[in-house]
Design an enzyme around this catalytic site. Structure first.
Site, PDB file in Angstrom:
ATOM      1  N   ASP A 152      63.572  14.436  -2.996  1.00 23.41           N
ATOM      2  CA  ASP A 152      64.357  13.863  -4.099  1.00 23.41           C
ATOM      3  C   ASP A 152      63.455  13.542  -5.291  1.00 23.41           C
ATOM      4  O   ASP A 152      63.303  12.383  -5.676  1.00 23.41           O
ATOM      5  CB  ASP A 152      65.038  12.586  -3.548  1.00 23.41           C
ATOM      6  CG  ASP A 152      65.910  11.899  -4.574  1.00 23.41           C
ATOM      7  OD1 ASP A 152      66.372  12.574  -5.510  1.00 23.41           O
ATOM      8  OD2 ASP A 152      66.135  10.681  -4.428  1.00 23.41           O
TER       9      ASP A 152
ATOM     10  N   SER B 171      67.137   5.298  -0.648  1.00 27.75           N
ATOM     11  CA  SER B 171      67.162   6.070   0.601  1.00 27.75           C
ATOM     12  C   SER B 171      66.341   5.400   1.721  1.00 27.75           C
ATOM     13  O   SER B 171      66.776   5.418   2.880  1.00 27.75           O
ATOM     14  CB  SER B 171      66.692   7.510   0.347  1.00 27.75           C
ATOM     15  OG  SER B 171      65.490   7.538  -0.405  1.00 27.75           O
TER      16      SER B 171
ATOM     17  N   ASP C 172      51.139  12.305  -2.787  1.00 23.30           N
ATOM     18  CA  ASP C 172      52.058  13.369  -3.187  1.00 23.30           C
ATOM     19  C   ASP C 172      52.911  13.812  -1.990  1.00 23.30           C
ATOM     20  O   ASP C 172      52.389  14.369  -1.028  1.00 23.30           O
ATOM     21  CB  ASP C 172      51.220  14.542  -3.720  1.00 23.30           C
ATOM     22  CG  ASP C 172      52.072  15.732  -4.108  1.00 23.30           C
ATOM     23  OD1 ASP C 172      53.314  15.612  -4.123  1.00 23.30           O
ATOM     24  OD2 ASP C 172      51.490  16.801  -4.386  1.00 23.30           O
ATOM     25  N   GLY C 173      54.206  13.555  -2.082  1.00 27.12           N
ATOM     26  CA  GLY C 173      55.112  13.863  -0.969  1.00 27.12           C
ATOM     27  C   GLY C 173      55.201  15.349  -0.667  1.00 27.12           C
ATOM     28  O   GLY C 173      55.414  15.739   0.486  1.00 27.12           O
TER      29      GLY C 173
ATOM     30  N   HIS D 260      73.437   9.818  -1.543  1.00 26.50           N
ATOM     31  CA  HIS D 260      73.400   8.887  -0.403  1.00 26.50           C
ATOM     32  C   HIS D 260      74.604   9.074   0.517  1.00 26.50           C
ATOM     33  O   HIS D 260      74.521   8.786   1.718  1.00 26.50           O
ATOM     34  CB  HIS D 260      73.277   7.443  -0.902  1.00 26.50           C
ATOM     35  CG  HIS D 260      71.936   7.188  -1.551  1.00 26.50           C
ATOM     36  ND1 HIS D 260      71.723   6.240  -2.513  1.00 26.50           N
ATOM     37  CD2 HIS D 260      70.720   7.797  -1.353  1.00 26.50           C
ATOM     38  CE1 HIS D 260      70.435   6.269  -2.884  1.00 26.50           C
ATOM     39  NE2 HIS D 260      69.824   7.202  -2.203  1.00 26.50           N
TER      40      HIS D 260
END
Ligand code: SAM
Length: 284
Positions: free
Chosen positions: A164, A100, A143-144, A19
């Site tokens: 991530d 995030s 699904d990213g 971060h």
């Protein structure tokens, strides 16, 4: 069925490093008026209550954000990041930790777009409760890795990707590489931030080497690699010793910021005498 819940780990040393880098990249992006799109391929729940049974189970945040929360001698980038975390803890006691998506919510401007992907149904529901109505924001329980395709190139041709994954499944390492390669084919200027765990296996090292090579052949501005080793191996061969990030097409401000910050951060976060960090960079 996904078992990983970020709530167990929120605010740990890996979140602090990730971060810190993430917020500085977004600060840099906001220096130009032109809008940008932020794509968080693995968004998590958005924010975390540190008093929850999840966060308390191993209390990982105590060896992360907990080690710097009350420090006053902060390097500027850490002070900036802590200032953002403080906005979730206005009474001054550390009770909440932003993920995030919530950090992005603070740093994105009206003209910027946010794309959030999260596969776990419970975490997606929490994310949707906090950010579902945010303007210029799209959330999907999908699904990213695959969703990234449709988002690149972004309309304004300025974009940041945070990738991530939990690496709960070993195939994530290969999927990260595939998604980065395909992402750069579609949009070579993308600033791509990939997080990885430092564990005693071959995969993380191979991933870092392959990401560097991919950035060299497909990116526009090279790469930056930062790793922070905080814990000694305990002999079991398991456990996370630290974590790292590879940033493809990194903002030029990132390397000097990390060089000024990591010596302080490793002293604050190190759990053994051999705690150390690595900063590598190759521009183009
Ligand atoms: N980026 C978040 C942050 O910094 O606050 C933390 C994300 S956490 C490390 C990884 C998340 O990815 C988990 O919430 C997990 O459920 C989710 N996940 C796992 N596989 C996924 C996939 N293929 N696509 C989208 N989300 C996934």
């Amino acid at each position: 069925m996904l078992a990983y819940r970020h709530a167990f780990h929120a605010g740990n040393h890996a979140d602090v490093l990730k971060h810190l880098v993430f917020t500085q990249v977004l600060r840099y992006m906001a220096e130009k008026d032109k809008p940008y799109t932020l794509i968080d391929t693995h968004a998590g729940a958005g924010a975390y209550a540190l008093a929850s049974s999840y966060a308390q189970k191993h209390a990982e945040y105590l060896d992360g954000i907990g080690r710097i929360w009350e420090r006053k001698d902060l390097p500027p980038a850490v002070a900036d990041y802590l200032d953002l975390v403080q906005k979730f803890n206005i009474e001054g006691t550390l009770k909440h930790y932003p993920g995030s998506p919530m950090l992005a919510d603070l740093l994105l401007r009206e003209q910027d777009r946010l794309r959030l992907y999260e596969l776990h149904s419970s975490d997606f529901r929490l994310l949707n409760e906090t950010l579902g109505l945010r303007p210029n924001t799209q959330l999907k329980q999908t699904d990213g890795f695959a969703a990234l395709r449709a988002d690149l190139p972004p309309p304004s041709r300025r974009g940041v990707v945070l990738m991530d994954p939990s690496y709960e499944v070993k195939t994530d390492y290969q999927k990260v590489l595939g998604a980065v390669r395909e992402g750069l084919e579609r949009f070579a200027e993308a600033v791509i931030i990939v997080w990885y765990p430092q564990v005693q296996r071959l995969e993380p090292k191979e991933l870092v080497d392959r990401l560097k090579a991919t950035a060299n052949s497909q990116g526009k501005k090279g790469w930056l690699h930062v790793r922070m080793t905080v814990a000694a191996p305990d002999g079991s061969g398991f456990g996370m010793l630290g974590s790292g990030l590879v940033v493809i097409n990194p903002p030029f401000v990132l390397k000097p910021m990390l060089e000024a910050t990591l010596p302080w951060l490793i002293k604050a976060m190190g759990q053994f005498d051999g705690a150390n960090f690595v900063i590598e960079h190759q521009g183009r």
